[in-house]
Design a protein around this motif. Structure first.
Motif, PDB file in Angstrom:
ATOM      1  N   GLU A   1       0.825  -1.205   0.000  1.00  0.00           N
ATOM      2  CA  GLU A   1       0.000   0.000   0.000  1.00  0.00           C
ATOM      3  C   GLU A   1       0.864   1.261   0.000  1.00  0.00           C
ATOM      4  OE1 GLU A   1      -2.720  -0.141   3.199  1.00  0.00           O
ATOM      5  OE2 GLU A   1      -3.888  -1.807   2.366  1.00  0.00           O
ATOM      6  N   GLN A   2       1.990   1.220   0.749  1.00  0.00           N
ATOM      7  CA  GLN A   2       2.877   2.376   0.786  1.00  0.00           C
ATOM      8  C   GLN A   2       3.505   2.623  -0.586  1.00  0.00           C
ATOM      9  OE1 GLN A   2       3.277   4.619   3.006  1.00  0.00           O
ATOM     10  NE2 GLN A   2       5.015   5.711   2.105  1.00  0.00           N
ATOM     11  N   ARG A   3       3.895   1.544  -1.263  1.00  0.00           N
ATOM     12  CA  ARG A   3       4.481   1.681  -2.598  1.00  0.00           C
ATOM     13  C   ARG A   3       3.462   2.255  -3.570  1.00  0.00           C
ATOM     14  NH1 ARG A   3       5.284  -1.231  -7.390  1.00  0.00           N
ATOM     15  NH2 ARG A   3       7.407  -1.053  -8.246  1.00  0.00           N
TER      16      ARG A   3
ATOM     17  N   TYR B   1       0.937   4.137  -2.844  1.00  0.00           N
ATOM     18  CA  TYR B   1       0.755   5.550  -2.492  1.00  0.00           C
ATOM     19  C   TYR B   1       1.865   6.407  -3.076  1.00  0.00           C
ATOM     20  CZ  TYR B   1       1.113   9.776   0.320  1.00  0.00           C
ATOM     21  OH  TYR B   1       1.253  11.077   0.724  1.00  0.00           O
ATOM     22  N   GLN B   2       3.114   5.923  -2.994  1.00  0.00           N
ATOM     23  CA  GLN B   2       4.243   6.675  -3.528  1.00  0.00           C
ATOM     24  C   GLN B   2       4.109   6.880  -5.034  1.00  0.00           C
ATOM     25  OE1 GLN B   2       6.793   8.128  -1.960  1.00  0.00           O
ATOM     26  NE2 GLN B   2       6.100   7.504   0.080  1.00  0.00           N
TER      27      GLN B   2
ATOM     28  N   GLN C   1       1.270   6.778  -6.785  1.00  0.00           N
ATOM     29  CA  GLN C   1       0.127   7.635  -7.057  1.00  0.00           C
ATOM     30  C   GLN C   1       0.478   9.100  -6.826  1.00  0.00           C
ATOM     31  OE1 GLN C   1      -3.012   6.494  -8.290  1.00  0.00           O
ATOM     32  NE2 GLN C   1      -3.004   8.684  -8.724  1.00  0.00           N
ATOM     33  N   ARG C   2       1.349   9.356  -5.864  1.00  0.00           N
ATOM     34  CA  ARG C   2       1.732  10.721  -5.543  1.00  0.00           C
ATOM     35  C   ARG C   2       2.773  11.276  -6.509  1.00  0.00           C
ATOM     36  NH1 ARG C   2       4.633  12.650   0.132  1.00  0.00           N
ATOM     37  NH2 ARG C   2       4.787  14.874  -0.402  1.00  0.00           N
TER      38      ARG C   2
END
Length: 345
Positions: free
Chosen positions: A2-4, A6-7, A9-10
Protein backbone atom coordinates in the motif's frame (compact mmCIF):
# COMPACT_ATOMS: atom_id res chain seq x y z
CA UNK A 1 2.46 -2.75 -0.95
CA UNK A 2 0.00 0.00 0.00
CA UNK A 3 2.88 2.38 0.79
CA UNK A 4 4.48 1.68 -2.60
CA UNK A 5 1.16 2.27 -4.37
CA UNK A 6 0.76 5.55 -2.49
CA UNK A 7 4.24 6.67 -3.53
CA UNK A 8 3.53 5.96 -7.19
CA UNK A 9 0.13 7.64 -7.06
CA UNK A 10 1.73 10.72 -5.54
CA UNK A 11 4.92 10.98 -7.60
CA UNK A 12 4.43 8.95 -10.79
CA UNK A 13 0.76 8.28 -11.64
CA UNK A 14 1.78 7.91 -15.29
CA UNK A 15 3.53 4.68 -14.28
CA UNK A 16 0.30 3.25 -12.86
CA UNK A 17 -1.49 4.24 -16.07
CA UNK A 18 1.17 2.49 -18.15
CA UNK A 19 0.93 -0.67 -16.03
CA UNK A 20 -2.84 -0.78 -16.46
CA UNK A 21 -2.46 -0.39 -20.23
CA UNK A 22 0.09 -3.21 -20.35
CA UNK A 23 -2.34 -5.50 -18.53
CA UNK A 24 -5.19 -4.52 -20.81
CA UNK A 25 -3.18 -4.92 -24.01
CA UNK A 26 -0.96 -7.86 -23.06
CA UNK A 27 -2.11 -9.88 -26.10
CA UNK A 28 -0.85 -7.16 -28.44
CA UNK A 29 2.21 -5.79 -26.64
CA UNK A 30 5.79 -6.98 -26.33
CA UNK A 31 7.24 -5.41 -23.17
CA UNK A 32 10.97 -5.08 -22.49
CA UNK A 33 12.72 -3.62 -19.43
CA UNK A 34 15.96 -2.33 -20.94
CA UNK A 35 17.48 -0.91 -17.72
CA UNK A 36 16.52 0.41 -14.29
CA UNK A 37 16.77 3.62 -12.28
CA UNK A 38 16.86 3.58 -8.50
CA UNK A 39 14.80 6.05 -6.46
CA UNK A 40 15.65 5.24 -2.84
CA UNK A 41 14.30 1.75 -2.21
CA UNK A 42 12.10 1.83 -5.32
CA UNK A 43 13.36 0.45 -8.64
CA UNK A 44 11.97 2.11 -11.77
CA UNK A 45 12.39 0.04 -14.95
CA UNK A 46 13.09 1.82 -18.22
CA UNK A 47 10.34 0.21 -20.23
CA UNK A 48 10.03 -0.24 -24.00
CA UNK A 49 6.84 -1.50 -25.62
CA UNK A 50 6.39 -2.86 -29.12
CA UNK A 51 3.33 -3.76 -31.15
CA UNK A 52 2.72 -4.75 -34.72
CA UNK A 53 4.86 -6.56 -37.27
CA UNK A 54 7.84 -8.68 -36.26
CA UNK A 55 9.24 -8.67 -39.79
CA UNK A 56 12.77 -7.22 -40.05
CA UNK A 57 11.71 -5.56 -43.31
CA UNK A 58 8.77 -3.68 -41.80
CA UNK A 59 8.96 0.10 -41.32
CA UNK A 60 9.16 1.28 -37.72
CA UNK A 61 7.75 4.34 -35.96
CA UNK A 62 9.10 5.13 -32.49
CA UNK A 63 7.35 7.33 -29.94
CA UNK A 64 9.42 8.72 -27.06
CA UNK A 65 8.63 10.96 -24.11
CA UNK A 66 9.62 12.00 -20.63
CA UNK A 67 13.23 12.92 -21.43
CA UNK A 68 12.79 15.98 -19.22
CA UNK A 69 11.03 15.20 -15.97
CA UNK A 70 9.10 18.48 -15.71
CA UNK A 71 7.63 17.99 -19.19
CA UNK A 72 5.41 15.10 -18.19
CA UNK A 73 2.72 16.14 -20.68
CA UNK A 74 4.89 14.40 -23.30
CA UNK A 75 4.55 11.07 -21.50
CA UNK A 76 0.84 11.66 -20.95
CA UNK A 77 0.20 12.35 -24.64
CA UNK A 78 1.90 9.08 -25.58
CA UNK A 79 -0.09 7.17 -22.97
CA UNK A 80 -3.24 8.69 -24.46
CA UNK A 81 -2.19 7.39 -27.91
CA UNK A 82 -1.33 3.97 -26.52
CA UNK A 83 -4.67 3.86 -24.67
CA UNK A 84 -6.50 4.57 -27.93
CA UNK A 85 -4.60 1.90 -29.87
CA UNK A 86 -5.13 -0.82 -27.26
CA UNK A 87 -8.86 -0.17 -27.04
CA UNK A 88 -9.24 -0.02 -30.83
CA UNK A 89 -7.48 -3.37 -31.18
CA UNK A 90 -10.44 -4.93 -29.36
CA UNK A 91 -12.75 -4.15 -32.31
CA UNK A 92 -10.89 -2.50 -35.22
CA UNK A 93 -9.98 -5.03 -37.92
CA UNK A 94 -8.50 -2.30 -40.09
CA UNK A 95 -6.01 -1.40 -37.34
CA UNK A 96 -5.02 -5.06 -37.05
CA UNK A 97 -4.28 -5.13 -40.78
CA UNK A 98 -2.31 -1.88 -40.55
CA UNK A 99 -0.15 -3.28 -37.74
CA UNK A 100 0.69 -6.31 -39.88
CA UNK A 101 2.68 -3.88 -42.06
CA UNK A 102 4.38 -1.66 -39.47
CA UNK A 103 6.01 -1.93 -36.05
CA UNK A 104 5.38 0.65 -33.34
CA UNK A 105 7.88 1.23 -30.54
CA UNK A 106 7.03 3.19 -27.38
CA UNK A 107 9.37 4.51 -24.70
CA UNK A 108 7.01 6.88 -22.91
CA UNK A 109 9.05 7.53 -19.73
CA UNK A 110 12.74 7.81 -20.54
CA UNK A 111 13.49 9.74 -17.35
CA UNK A 112 11.14 8.32 -14.68
CA UNK A 113 13.42 9.54 -11.89
CA UNK A 114 13.16 13.11 -13.19
CA UNK A 115 9.37 12.83 -13.48
CA UNK A 116 9.26 11.47 -9.93
CA UNK A 117 11.36 14.38 -8.64
CA UNK A 118 9.68 16.99 -10.90
CA UNK A 119 13.05 18.07 -12.32
CA UNK A 120 14.23 18.60 -15.88
CA UNK A 121 17.36 16.54 -15.27
CA UNK A 122 17.70 12.92 -14.21
CA UNK A 123 18.43 12.10 -10.53
CA UNK A 124 22.16 12.67 -11.18
CA UNK A 125 21.46 16.26 -12.23
CA UNK A 126 22.21 15.64 -15.93
CA UNK A 127 20.04 17.01 -18.74
CA UNK A 128 19.67 13.93 -20.92
CA UNK A 129 19.12 15.96 -24.08
CA UNK A 130 22.55 17.56 -23.59
CA UNK A 131 24.29 14.30 -22.69
CA UNK A 132 25.36 12.84 -26.05
CA UNK A 133 29.05 13.08 -27.04
CA UNK A 134 28.31 15.74 -29.66
CA UNK A 135 29.58 19.32 -29.63
CA UNK A 136 27.80 22.10 -31.46
CA UNK A 137 29.43 24.04 -34.25
CA UNK A 138 30.00 27.65 -33.20
CA UNK A 139 28.46 29.42 -30.25
CA UNK A 140 25.43 28.18 -28.32
CA UNK A 141 23.17 30.07 -25.89
CA UNK A 142 24.86 30.49 -22.50
CA UNK A 143 23.89 27.62 -20.19
CA UNK A 144 20.84 26.64 -22.29
CA UNK A 145 23.07 25.26 -25.04
CA UNK A 146 24.58 22.81 -22.56
CA UNK A 147 27.17 23.42 -19.83
CA UNK A 148 29.71 21.42 -17.83
CA UNK A 149 30.12 23.94 -15.00
CA UNK A 150 27.95 22.27 -12.37
CA UNK A 151 25.14 19.76 -11.97
CA UNK A 152 23.46 22.36 -9.74
CA UNK A 153 22.90 24.61 -12.77
CA UNK A 154 20.32 23.73 -15.46
CA UNK A 155 21.26 22.11 -18.78
CA UNK A 156 24.23 20.25 -17.27
CA UNK A 157 25.84 17.93 -19.84
CA UNK A 158 27.75 15.66 -17.47
CA UNK A 159 31.51 15.38 -17.20
CA UNK A 160 33.50 15.32 -20.41
CA UNK A 161 34.65 11.86 -21.42
CA UNK A 162 32.30 9.96 -19.12
CA UNK A 163 29.77 7.45 -20.49
CA UNK A 164 26.28 8.66 -21.18
CA UNK A 165 23.74 8.47 -18.39
CA UNK A 166 21.79 5.23 -17.99
CA UNK A 167 18.59 6.73 -19.37
CA UNK A 168 20.30 8.33 -22.38
CA UNK A 169 22.14 5.10 -23.18
CA UNK A 170 18.89 3.14 -22.91
CA UNK A 171 17.28 5.47 -25.46
CA UNK A 172 20.28 5.19 -27.79
CA UNK A 173 20.32 1.39 -27.54
CA UNK A 174 16.57 1.21 -28.17
CA UNK A 175 16.85 3.26 -31.36
CA UNK A 176 19.88 1.29 -32.54
CA UNK A 177 18.26 -2.09 -31.99
CA UNK A 178 14.63 -1.38 -32.89
CA UNK A 179 14.62 1.46 -35.43
CA UNK A 180 17.90 1.76 -37.31
CA UNK A 181 17.75 -1.77 -38.68
CA UNK A 182 14.50 -1.06 -40.50
CA UNK A 183 14.52 0.10 -44.14
CA UNK A 184 12.44 3.13 -43.10
CA UNK A 185 12.06 4.44 -39.57
CA UNK A 186 10.63 7.61 -38.06
CA UNK A 187 10.86 8.74 -34.45
CA UNK A 188 8.94 11.41 -32.54
CA UNK A 189 10.19 12.68 -29.18
CA UNK A 190 7.54 14.63 -27.25
CA UNK A 191 8.57 17.76 -25.30
CA UNK A 192 7.04 21.01 -24.07
CA UNK A 193 8.27 24.39 -22.89
CA UNK A 194 9.10 26.51 -25.94
CA UNK A 195 7.01 29.05 -27.83
CA UNK A 196 3.32 29.75 -28.34
CA UNK A 197 2.97 27.31 -31.24
CA UNK A 198 3.40 23.58 -31.46
CA UNK A 199 6.53 22.82 -33.44
CA UNK A 200 7.88 19.75 -35.17
CA UNK A 201 11.65 20.00 -35.20
CA UNK A 202 14.05 17.97 -37.29
CA UNK A 203 17.84 17.78 -36.98
CA UNK A 204 20.12 19.54 -36.49
CA UNK A 205 20.36 21.02 -33.02
CA UNK A 206 24.17 21.11 -33.15
CA UNK A 207 24.59 22.89 -36.46
CA UNK A 208 22.87 25.40 -38.68
CA UNK A 209 23.83 23.31 -41.69
CA UNK A 210 20.98 21.31 -43.28
CA UNK A 211 20.74 17.56 -42.79
CA UNK A 212 21.23 15.15 -45.67
CA UNK A 213 17.51 14.25 -45.75
CA UNK A 214 16.22 17.80 -45.98
CA UNK A 215 14.18 16.92 -49.09
CA UNK A 216 12.40 14.09 -47.27
CA UNK A 217 11.56 16.35 -44.33
CA UNK A 218 10.24 19.06 -46.64
CA UNK A 219 8.14 16.55 -48.59
CA UNK A 220 6.65 15.24 -45.35
CA UNK A 221 5.86 18.84 -44.39
CA UNK A 222 4.08 19.42 -47.69
CA UNK A 223 1.99 16.27 -47.37
CA UNK A 224 0.97 17.04 -43.78
CA UNK A 225 -0.11 20.55 -44.73
CA UNK A 226 -2.05 19.33 -47.77
CA UNK A 227 -3.67 16.45 -45.89
CA UNK A 228 -4.76 18.45 -42.83
CA UNK A 229 -5.14 22.04 -44.10
CA UNK A 230 -7.68 23.00 -41.40
CA UNK A 231 -6.41 20.92 -38.52
CA UNK A 232 -2.69 20.74 -38.33
CA UNK A 233 -1.29 23.52 -36.06
CA UNK A 234 2.39 22.75 -36.40
CA UNK A 235 5.34 24.89 -37.38
CA UNK A 236 7.74 22.43 -39.04
CA UNK A 237 11.39 23.46 -39.14
CA UNK A 238 14.97 22.47 -38.24
CA UNK A 239 15.69 23.09 -34.56
CA UNK A 240 18.73 25.20 -35.41
CA UNK A 241 16.44 27.88 -36.85
CA UNK A 242 15.69 28.73 -33.21
CA UNK A 243 18.91 27.84 -31.35
CA UNK A 244 21.74 25.31 -31.29
CA UNK A 245 22.86 23.05 -28.45
CA UNK A 246 25.56 20.61 -27.48
CA UNK A 247 24.86 16.96 -26.79
CA UNK A 248 21.59 16.39 -28.63
CA UNK A 249 20.75 12.68 -28.60
CA UNK A 250 18.86 12.78 -31.90
CA UNK A 251 21.75 14.49 -33.71
CA UNK A 252 24.01 11.75 -32.36
CA UNK A 253 21.66 8.99 -33.52
CA UNK A 254 20.94 10.53 -36.91
CA UNK A 255 24.65 10.89 -37.72
CA UNK A 256 25.30 7.33 -36.57
CA UNK A 257 22.48 6.02 -38.76
CA UNK A 258 23.86 7.93 -41.73
CA UNK A 259 27.31 6.45 -41.18
CA UNK A 260 26.37 2.86 -40.38
CA UNK A 261 23.19 2.43 -42.44
CA UNK A 262 23.54 4.71 -45.49
CA UNK A 263 21.07 2.63 -47.50
CA UNK A 264 18.28 3.07 -44.91
CA UNK A 265 16.17 6.05 -43.92
CA UNK A 266 15.97 7.23 -40.31
CA UNK A 267 14.11 10.50 -39.71
CA UNK A 268 14.04 11.74 -36.09
CA UNK A 269 11.58 14.47 -35.15
CA UNK A 270 10.83 16.35 -31.94
CA UNK A 271 7.33 17.52 -31.06
CA UNK A 272 7.81 20.72 -29.04
CA UNK A 273 4.42 21.59 -27.56
CA UNK A 274 4.05 25.35 -27.21
CA UNK A 275 3.53 25.73 -23.48
CA UNK A 276 3.78 29.54 -23.59
CA UNK A 277 0.27 29.51 -25.07
CA UNK A 278 -1.04 27.70 -22.00
CA UNK A 279 0.62 30.26 -19.77
CA UNK A 280 -0.76 33.17 -21.80
CA UNK A 281 -4.27 31.80 -21.47
CA UNK A 282 -3.81 31.11 -17.75
CA UNK A 283 -1.17 33.51 -16.32
CA UNK A 284 -1.55 31.99 -12.86
CA UNK A 285 0.58 29.11 -14.13
CA UNK A 286 3.55 31.48 -13.82
CA UNK A 287 3.30 31.02 -10.07
CA UNK A 288 4.10 27.31 -10.44
CA UNK A 289 7.35 26.19 -12.12
CA UNK A 290 5.57 22.99 -13.16
CA UNK A 291 2.94 25.13 -14.90
CA UNK A 292 5.53 26.53 -17.32
CA UNK A 293 5.67 23.14 -19.05
CA UNK A 294 2.24 21.55 -18.60
CA UNK A 295 -1.40 22.58 -19.06
CA UNK A 296 -3.01 22.89 -15.64
CA UNK A 297 -6.68 23.58 -16.36
CA UNK A 298 -8.60 20.35 -16.92
CA UNK A 299 -10.28 21.04 -20.26
CA UNK A 300 -7.02 22.38 -21.75
CA UNK A 301 -5.12 19.33 -20.53
CA UNK A 302 -7.71 17.03 -22.14
CA UNK A 303 -7.47 18.98 -25.40
CA UNK A 304 -3.70 18.52 -25.53
CA UNK A 305 -4.06 14.79 -24.86
CA UNK A 306 -6.26 14.36 -27.93
CA UNK A 307 -5.08 17.00 -30.40
CA UNK A 308 -1.83 15.26 -31.41
CA UNK A 309 -3.35 11.85 -32.17
CA UNK A 310 -3.90 12.72 -35.88
CA UNK A 311 -0.18 13.52 -36.11
CA UNK A 312 0.73 10.12 -34.69
CA UNK A 313 -1.64 8.41 -37.13
CA UNK A 314 -0.14 10.44 -39.96
CA UNK A 315 3.44 9.38 -39.14
CA UNK A 316 2.42 5.72 -39.06
CA UNK A 317 0.71 6.09 -42.44
CA UNK A 318 3.78 7.83 -43.88
CA UNK A 319 6.04 5.00 -42.73
CA UNK A 320 3.74 2.30 -44.17
CA UNK A 321 3.42 4.13 -47.50
CA UNK A 322 6.98 5.42 -47.75
CA UNK A 323 7.37 4.15 -51.30
CA UNK A 324 4.55 6.44 -52.45
CA UNK A 325 6.05 9.72 -51.28
CA UNK A 326 9.82 9.47 -50.81
CA UNK A 327 11.39 11.78 -53.44
CA UNK A 328 14.00 10.51 -55.88
CA UNK A 329 16.18 11.84 -58.65
CA UNK A 330 15.44 15.30 -60.00
CA UNK A 331 12.33 15.66 -57.80
CA UNK A 332 14.50 15.21 -54.72
CA UNK A 333 16.98 17.82 -55.92
CA UNK A 334 14.16 20.29 -56.53
CA UNK A 335 12.73 19.67 -53.07
CA UNK A 336 16.14 20.23 -51.53
CA UNK A 337 16.42 23.61 -53.25
CA UNK A 338 12.92 24.56 -52.11
CA UNK A 339 13.68 23.52 -48.55
CA UNK A 340 16.94 25.45 -48.52
CA UNK A 341 15.15 28.59 -49.68
CA UNK A 342 12.28 28.09 -47.24
CA UNK A 343 14.33 27.44 -44.08
CA UNK A 344 17.79 28.81 -44.78
CA UNK A 345 17.26 31.48 -47.43
Amino acid sequence: MEQRLYQFQRHLPEWLHLESLIRLGERHLRVHDVDTVQMGDITLPLRVLEMGSRSPGAPVVGFFGGVHGVERIGSQVLLSWLHSLIHRLQWDDQLHRRLERVRLVFMPMINPGGIWRRTRSNPNGVDLMRNAPVDAEGKVPFLAGGQRLSRHLPWYRGRAGEPMETEAQALVNTVRQRLMNAPVSISLDCHSGFGRRDRIWCCYARSQNPIAHLAEVYRLKQILEHTYPYHHPYLIEPQSVNYTTHGDLWDYLYDEAREQHPDRLFLPFTLEMGSWLWVRKNPRQLLDFFGLFNPIIGHRHNRVLRQHLPLFEFLVAMAVNAGNWLPRGEARENLTRQAMKHWFG
